[in-house]
Write a protein that holds these residues in place. Sequence first.
Motif, PDB file in Angstrom:
ATOM      1  N   UNK A  13      19.118  -0.428  31.303  1.00 54.93           N
ATOM      2  CA  UNK A  13      19.761  -1.617  32.069  1.00 54.93           C
ATOM      3  C   UNK A  13      20.145  -2.750  31.173  1.00 54.93           C
ATOM      4  N   UNK A  14      20.815  -3.640  31.540  1.00 53.65           N
ATOM      5  CA  UNK A  14      21.340  -4.860  30.922  1.00 53.65           C
ATOM      6  C   UNK A  14      20.237  -5.535  30.127  1.00 53.65           C
ATOM      7  N   UNK A  15      18.991  -5.525  30.868  1.00 59.59           N
ATOM      8  CA  UNK A  15      18.045  -6.097  30.149  1.00 59.59           C
ATOM      9  C   UNK A  15      17.360  -5.317  28.713  1.00 59.59           C
ATOM     10  N   UNK A  16      17.504  -3.981  29.058  1.00 57.78           N
ATOM     11  CA  UNK A  16      17.446  -3.193  27.786  1.00 57.78           C
ATOM     12  C   UNK A  16      18.152  -3.541  26.492  1.00 57.78           C
ATOM     13  N   UNK A  17      19.484  -3.992  26.804  1.00 59.98           N
ATOM     14  CA  UNK A  17      20.496  -4.230  25.738  1.00 59.98           C
ATOM     15  C   UNK A  17      19.927  -5.536  24.829  1.00 59.98           C
ATOM     16  N   UNK A  18      19.320  -6.543  25.711  1.00 58.69           N
ATOM     17  CA  UNK A  18      18.715  -7.707  25.293  1.00 58.69           C
ATOM     18  C   UNK A  18      17.429  -7.196  24.439  1.00 58.69           C
ATOM     19  N   UNK A  19      16.776  -6.461  24.918  1.00 57.33           N
ATOM     20  CA  UNK A  19      15.377  -6.120  24.222  1.00 57.33           C
ATOM     21  C   UNK A  19      15.875  -5.465  23.018  1.00 57.33           C
ATOM     22  N   UNK A  20      17.000  -4.534  22.968  1.00 56.73           N
ATOM     23  CA  UNK A  20      17.345  -4.010  21.692  1.00 56.73           C
ATOM     24  C   UNK A  20      17.700  -5.034  20.664  1.00 56.73           C
ATOM     25  N   UNK A  21      18.557  -6.005  21.127  1.00 55.68           N
ATOM     26  CA  UNK A  21      18.924  -7.204  20.407  1.00 55.68           C
ATOM     27  C   UNK A  21      17.699  -8.078  20.020  1.00 55.68           C
ATOM     28  N   UNK A  22      16.928  -8.083  20.572  1.00 57.51           N
ATOM     29  CA  UNK A  22      15.682  -9.038  19.998  1.00 57.51           C
ATOM     30  C   UNK A  22      14.955  -8.251  18.890  1.00 57.51           C
ATOM     31  N   UNK A  23      15.051  -6.761  18.973  1.00 59.16           N
ATOM     32  CA  UNK A  23      14.460  -6.114  17.884  1.00 59.16           C
ATOM     33  C   UNK A  23      15.409  -6.244  16.748  1.00 59.16           C
ATOM     34  N   UNK A  24      16.783  -6.007  17.052  1.00 55.04           N
ATOM     35  CA  UNK A  24      17.660  -5.948  15.760  1.00 55.04           C
ATOM     36  C   UNK A  24      18.118  -7.351  15.153  1.00 55.04           C
ATOM     37  N   UNK A  25      18.168  -8.274  15.835  1.00 51.93           N
ATOM     38  CA  UNK A  25      18.271  -9.381  15.338  1.00 51.93           C
ATOM     39  C   UNK A  25      18.110 -10.723  16.385  1.00 51.93           C
ATOM     40  N   UNK A  26      16.865 -11.046  16.144  1.00 48.18           N
ATOM     41  CA  UNK A  26      16.294 -12.001  17.153  1.00 48.18           C
ATOM     42  C   UNK A  26      17.155 -13.343  17.105  1.00 48.18           C
ATOM     43  N   UNK A  27      17.575 -13.621  15.824  1.00 51.61           N
ATOM     44  CA  UNK A  27      18.387 -14.840  15.835  1.00 51.61           C
ATOM     45  C   UNK A  27      19.637 -15.104  16.706  1.00 51.61           C
TER      46      UNK A  27
END
Lengths: 361, 295
Positions: free
Chosen positions: A192-206
């Motif tokens: 889901x779109x939320x999953x993309x955000x989660x991946x984003x937090x993992x790869x580049x929180x800033x």
Amino acid sequence: MKSLLHRAWPVAVAAVLAILPFSAVDIPVLFDGPFAQPGTLQLLAMCLIFAGVVQSYDLQFGRTGLMSFGHALYFAAGAYPTCVLVRAGWPLWQAAAAALCAGTLLAVVLGAIALHTDGIGFAMVTLAFAQAGTLTITLNPAGLTGGDEGLVLNGPGLPAWLTGVTNTANLYWLALAYVCAAVAVVWLLMASPAGRIITGVRDDTRRVSVLGLNSYVVKLSVFTLSGVLAAAGGIVYVLTTGGVSPHVASTAFTLTLLVMVVIGGPGTRWGPVLGAVVYTYLDQRLTAVSGAVSVSPGTPGWLAGLLSQPLLLLGIVFILLVYFAPGGLSALRPRKSFGRTDTTPPGDFQKARRRVAKLRR
Amino acid sequence: MTTIVLLAVTGLGLAALYFLAASGLTLVFGLADVLNLAHGLLVSVGAYTAWVTATSLGGSHPSTRDIAIAVVAGTAAGALAATVVEVTMIRPLYQRTFEQILITVGLSLAGVALLQIVWGTQPLTFPKPAWTATVSTIAGMAVPNHSLILIAAAATVLIGLTLFLRHTRIGLIVRAGVQDREMVIALGVNVRTAFTVVFAIGGAAAALGGALGGIYFGAIDPSQGAALLIFAIGVVIIGGKGSITGTAVAATVVGLLQQFVNYYAAAGAGDLCVIALLAAVVLVRPQGLAGGKTA
């Protein structure tokens, strides 16, 4: 068609697993008896429960990049209240619901504090919190938790279809339902779109923060969901094993989950499930085999000793895996899909290479 | 009053044990961001080496000289084990922090299993000379000798480490590395050697703690190292990463808090208090008491 297959085969795996209790198939060396036998079903149920719990751990670890050393606490938060309340005479479903609430609350509160740190600090703080859980359990407040001895699950609220050796198949199905639910939640969330955000937090929180998203809230949500899934696993575990001991709240237990994830491949589709099944199977089987070996005459003492502590062999295998197979088991097979560790040449390239080899001949 | 003094001294003894276990941990963490979960194993290496040495030298009632040799042997074994682990297992994964932590996870699981295979899961009575179990009278107050030994050892290690960090070249690199590792590497300084040295010193201190912990608790068992490691980790967080002074202060606070609350409230409540303190520090001052100063 391809995407249909891609979607259908997890369902097929689940369907095959679901009919196993009716199967008389006997795999001689791997299992003690046919699948329909309670002993085998119990072993498989343990594998499935850990597959679900490890999936919940991987949601934090492999997907969000949060390395918690205290996941056992949330598992215990499902297992212990269920056991204590059923013993106090509560009906099972009420006890389970209360345990889930306890797990959720604990995850929200402790996650909110621990997430003030990150990286190794987060690992250390979660470890300390889990230790508080272990301490509380071993202190045995008001004789509720049974201290070091642990608890046996019994009480009038326990439905008959979940107790007794003859009903092991029901427990197995419960474990299967749990792992399917845990896997489905994680997979659907990550798609889901939320999953993309989660991946984003993992790869580049800033970068996620720069986009105006609150990474703290994302992390806390993931931490809570993961805690709830672990607590659910604890409830199924307590039903399957018919009791609980302080070991399930220990740091060693969390480290085992971490080992399972890393063996399988963190953040991958099948890795955590695979790692959990392989590890749990080996752990349980090695212990059983050592029991058989130590009673048979003529076995050298060191061999019996070696097998009696499966963690020595598993620990060494784990270290070797970290060196030689960094992506875990799921990175060992050649993959066509994209991935950060993917170095396999694409199919066309393989074909061309084969053609060149033929021409050379 | 006697009770308070007794509690304070045994609390300080506990604090000394935490300091010995935590000092290596905090430097390794500060210098390379590696949480060494095998650090508890190094404590056990010291404890079991000392146990074997003391038992083979003097049976169940070793003389003071025997126990001194045993403690030195334990400390040396810890330093050796730490060096071997660092050079053969941690160093090949240079700058891959995550894999380094995983290696220490594997080591801690396998190591405890190995201890259980060789010496069993039950606690072993630690052989010690009779005087370590008695009390000394200092200014009219009776204080237990086993705590005094630990306090003296920790004080020596604290002074030694502080001098090492302030007055040697490697100490300078360590202090600089804790503050800004990238900059130190960019300046062409070899951080790896410093890291190995810190790892070895940390291992020696932890093993010393393990050996003296055997005298303090009277028994050793395979899970003792892991239990101590958890409090050592708490001390590292409260003290602030990479800070020896912060670690010493935090260890003192934790040891005393634990001892007093366990006595006056309920047994075990002190341990929970320590974790509550840790939560409070994380919320109010996430960088720890020292907040980035090494020595």
